[in-house]
Design a protein around this motif. Structure first.
Motif, PDB file in Angstrom:
ATOM      1  N   CYS A   9      -6.891  -6.517  -9.264  1.00  0.00           N
ATOM      2  CA  CYS A   9      -7.416  -7.597  -8.658  1.00  0.00           C
ATOM      3  C   CYS A   9      -8.495  -7.062  -7.433  1.00  0.00           C
ATOM      4  O   CYS A   9      -9.155  -7.704  -6.855  1.00  0.00           O
ATOM      5  N   GLY A  10      -8.176  -5.824  -7.194  1.00  0.00           N
ATOM      6  CA  GLY A  10      -9.119  -4.910  -5.926  1.00  0.00           C
ATOM      7  C   GLY A  10      -8.610  -5.214  -4.550  1.00  0.00           C
ATOM      8  O   GLY A  10      -9.176  -4.814  -3.714  1.00  0.00           O
ATOM      9  N   TYR A  11      -7.056  -5.735  -4.521  1.00  0.00           N
ATOM     10  CA  TYR A  11      -6.735  -5.802  -3.180  1.00  0.00           C
ATOM     11  C   TYR A  11      -6.470  -4.425  -2.648  1.00  0.00           C
ATOM     12  O   TYR A  11      -5.856  -3.473  -3.381  1.00  0.00           O
ATOM     13  N   ILE A  12      -6.648  -4.409  -1.487  1.00  0.00           N
ATOM     14  CA  ILE A  12      -6.550  -2.967  -0.782  1.00  0.00           C
ATOM     15  C   ILE A  12      -5.126  -2.867   0.165  1.00  0.00           C
ATOM     16  O   ILE A  12      -5.288  -3.884   0.971  1.00  0.00           O
ATOM     17  N   TYR A  13      -4.239  -2.110  -0.103  1.00  0.00           N
ATOM     18  CA  TYR A  13      -2.990  -2.140   0.662  1.00  0.00           C
ATOM     19  C   TYR A  13      -2.873  -0.816   1.747  1.00  0.00           C
ATOM     20  O   TYR A  13      -3.233   0.214   1.041  1.00  0.00           O
ATOM     21  N   GLU A  14      -2.590  -0.899   2.766  1.00  0.00           N
ATOM     22  CA  GLU A  14      -2.507   0.165   3.640  1.00  0.00           C
ATOM     23  C   GLU A  14      -0.753   0.263   3.888  1.00  0.00           C
ATOM     24  O   GLU A  14      -0.330  -0.516   4.253  1.00  0.00           O
ATOM     25  N   GLY A  15      -0.522   1.429   3.646  1.00  0.00           N
ATOM     26  CA  GLY A  15       0.998   1.877   4.045  1.00  0.00           C
ATOM     27  C   GLY A  15       1.199   3.274   3.717  1.00  0.00           C
ATOM     28  O   GLY A  15       0.485   3.961   3.318  1.00  0.00           O
ATOM     29  N   TYR A  16       2.355   3.571   3.849  1.00  0.00           N
ATOM     30  CA  TYR A  16       2.938   4.815   3.590  1.00  0.00           C
ATOM     31  C   TYR A  16       3.140   5.290   1.892  1.00  0.00           C
ATOM     32  O   TYR A  16       3.328   6.353   1.411  1.00  0.00           O
ATOM     33  N   GLU A  17       3.674   4.107   1.262  1.00  0.00           N
ATOM     34  CA  GLU A  17       3.967   4.473  -0.044  1.00  0.00           C
ATOM     35  C   GLU A  17       3.380   3.199  -1.085  1.00  0.00           C
ATOM     36  O   GLU A  17       2.964   2.360  -0.401  1.00  0.00           O
ATOM     37  N   VAL A  18       3.013   3.358  -2.058  1.00  0.00           N
ATOM     38  CA  VAL A  18       2.325   2.220  -2.843  1.00  0.00           C
ATOM     39  C   VAL A  18       3.395   1.272  -2.991  1.00  0.00           C
ATOM     40  O   VAL A  18       4.424   1.465  -3.037  1.00  0.00           O
TER      41      VAL A  18
END
Length: 285
Positions: A9-18
């Protein structure tokens, strides 16, 4: 902090792990790809609005060309791009299916104006030819499979956008194609002239158009083929049971089509669909 993009879907996640699951489409961790800082430009690139075309009373198309004039990544029919807009100081990201033939030197998105849709209203009212948008490369896995079986493309409303690209891609393949389009009436009939041109140039393409609420000026047999909705009876009578089915549209339309198709096909892998917005189990009532 690391960045991961959902390939569905193109959502971009920011974090330390998937993330374990995408909050938008519910895809699993295996559908995420990490985006490294030195590839930041690979997420969003600047494209100029080359043309803005009003398709009908509710849908407008935006033709986008790369400012850098680089060769565009050829999208797979059915894929989408993510569009990032800054509205009142807040970055808003939405996904829009590419509605043109793969391999063109532009991208085209066709956006329905939603009265409660922040981004769709902004695109319609505030984005003009010559303006610059930030967009991603093509994403998504709602794409055509290799097959010689009859191809049935079905859309409700603005759900026509991904299947329109599929129609362009498959029209010169020689395989039998049935293109089913369900809309309100001529005021919301998207790509009417384009589809007629494709049918005229390809004798393997057949169209079936449903108007649920035709206007007084709309003529059956000219503007549309069937009055009402795509019924279970019509599907059973008119569509090949050995075909490959692809459909997209409002959730109610999707659930109806899914249930109808499960009644006539034995190979469930031939049923393919895309839900705009959070994913849903179409088998649930």
């Amino acid at each position: 902090m690391r960045k991961f993009v959902c390939l569905i879907c193109g959502y971009i996640y920011e974090g330390y792990e998937v993330p374990e699951i995408c909050p938008i489409c519910k895809a699993g961790a295996d559908k995420f790809e990490e985006v490294f800082e030195n590839k930041e430009d690979g997420i969003y690139k600047r494209f100029k609005v080359e043309k803005k075309v009003k398709e009908n009373d509710v849908v407008t198309s935006f033709y986008l060309k790369s400012i850098e004039k680089v060769q565009l990544k050829k999208h797979k029919a059915g894929q989408f791009i993510a569009v990032k807009l800054n509205i009142d100081g807040v970055d808003e990201v939405r996904q829009y299916s590419l509605s043109m033939k793969p391999g063109e030197d532009f991208y085209r998105i066709s956006v329905k104006r939603e009265e409660k849709g922040l981004v769709s209203r902004y695109l319609h009212d505030n984005v003009f030819e010559g303006d610059v948008l930030e967009i991603s490369e093509p994403l998504g896995q709602f794409i055509l499979k290799d097959s010689n079986r009859p191809l049935i493309l079905m859309s409700g409303g603005i759900g026509i956008t991904p299947v329109m690209s599929m129609l362009y891609e498959a029209s010169n393949s020689g395989r039998e194609i049935i293109f089913v389009q369900a809309v309100l009436n001529s005021s919301a009939h998207t790509f009417k002239s384009e589809i007629k041109k494709i049918v005229k140039e390809n004798n393997n393409v057949q169209t079936e158009v449903f108007y649920s609420e035709p206007l007084d000026k709309d003529k059956i047999g000219v503007d549309y083929d069937h009055l009402g909705f795509v019924s279970n009876e019509w599907i059973e009578k008119s569509l090949p049971k050995d075909g490959e089915f692809y459909f997209c549209g409002p959730l109610g339309f999707m659930k109806h089509i899914y249930i109808c198709l499960t009644n006539i096909v034995t190979d469930k892998s031939s049923i393919n669909y895309e839900v705009f917005g959070p994913s849903a189990d179409l088998s649930e009532k």
